[in-house]
Write an enzyme that holds these catalytic residues in place. Sequence first.
Site, PDB file in Angstrom:
ATOM      1  N   HIS A   1      30.757  21.124  32.226  1.00  0.00           N
ATOM      2  CA  HIS A   1      31.790  21.960  32.854  1.00  0.00           C
ATOM      3  C   HIS A   1      32.412  22.975  31.901  1.00  0.00           C
ATOM      4  O   HIS A   1      33.044  23.917  32.342  1.00  0.00           O
ATOM      5  CB  HIS A   1      32.971  21.085  33.304  1.00  0.00           C
ATOM      6  CG  HIS A   1      32.632  20.080  34.343  1.00  0.00           C
ATOM      7  ND1 HIS A   1      31.890  20.389  35.439  1.00  0.00           N
ATOM      8  CD2 HIS A   1      32.972  18.781  34.467  1.00  0.00           C
ATOM      9  CE1 HIS A   1      31.775  19.302  36.198  1.00  0.00           C
ATOM     10  NE2 HIS A   1      32.428  18.310  35.621  1.00  0.00           N
TER      11      HIS A   1
ATOM     12  N   GLU B   1      35.786  22.866  35.589  1.00  0.00           N
ATOM     13  CA  GLU B   1      35.024  24.097  35.290  1.00  0.00           C
ATOM     14  C   GLU B   1      35.911  25.332  35.484  1.00  0.00           C
ATOM     15  O   GLU B   1      35.909  26.252  34.659  1.00  0.00           O
ATOM     16  CB  GLU B   1      33.785  24.192  36.193  1.00  0.00           C
ATOM     17  CG  GLU B   1      32.977  25.452  35.888  1.00  0.00           C
ATOM     18  CD  GLU B   1      31.852  25.722  36.879  1.00  0.00           C
ATOM     19  OE1 GLU B   1      31.267  24.756  37.411  1.00  0.00           O
ATOM     20  OE2 GLU B   1      31.555  26.907  37.109  1.00  0.00           O
TER      21      GLU B   1
ATOM     22  N   SER C   1      23.540  15.339  39.367  1.00  0.00           N
ATOM     23  CA  SER C   1      23.908  14.486  38.235  1.00  0.00           C
ATOM     24  C   SER C   1      23.089  13.194  38.209  1.00  0.00           C
ATOM     25  O   SER C   1      23.466  12.240  37.538  1.00  0.00           O
ATOM     26  CB  SER C   1      25.404  14.177  38.303  1.00  0.00           C
ATOM     27  OG  SER C   1      25.779  13.813  39.606  1.00  0.00           O
TER      28      SER C   1
END
Length: 282
Positions: free
Chosen positions: A74, A126, A261
């Site tokens: 991020h 982020e 992820s």
Amino acid sequence: MPKITVAEHAGACYGVQRALDLVQKVAREATGAIHTLGPLIHNPQVVEDLAAEGVTVVSDVPAEPGSTLVLRTHGVVPQVEKTARERGLHVVDATCPYVKRVHHAAERLQQEGYQVLVVGEAGHPEVEAILGHAPGARAVSCAAELDGIELGRRVGVVVQTTQAKPTLDAVVSELMARAGEVCVINTICEATSERQKAARELAASSDVMVVIGGRNSANTTRLATICSASCERTHHIETCDELEASWFAGAEHVGVTAGASTPTAQIDELVASIESLCTSLA
Ligand code: F3S
């Protein structure tokens, strides 16, 4: 035995795989303590596996000279990296290069005199990091939020990498009506939309869909929602232990997908587990 198909685009994206490779390399080579600033990715199993290798999660920059601090995909505000270096930590920057591109775009727009807007979710790590690279910039999650912002004549726009294109289009279209000049740098990463499109297509031709990935992962949860819209028998799991043989009864085609992820090894394990459950049903 049903046919099992893995979505054309599924699992760890370039940035996540790069971060995992970096931290595993550090775990093999570093001599002192290794920390990640926040969980490296939204995948509890991966975080547990890393903990077993001695990589611990910290919520703030530790005062531990000589230890290693891994910055996650991020990204972080510049001050965090500065503090870590001042405290004598080895910094391993696993920020995704596509996220770095957003930082550079926001900085450049600001240097060129634009009022910077970040289309994204305020409070998301982020977005907070992007805002940190262009002090004074504002985040907007939708066109309606522009009402609360006093706009200058020249507005520059960047986008959180995981945003949907229609959201960007709606904000830009509204800005065109309100600002004198609008400069847009589309920093959306295709990994998210590719996974969503592939999941939608696969779900439409599957009797059962299994989506694997962290329940705390927004992009995995979104994939499950997309699959549920065209395949009623959609299941979101975090680990293969959650699979139930009854889910696959009578199914001819099982689709599998995973959020950005989820490492490839977890997808392979899932396919093998479904095969074994279906064999037990036969
Ligand atoms: Fe990077 Fe895109 Fe993944 S921004 S972390 S490659 S979703």
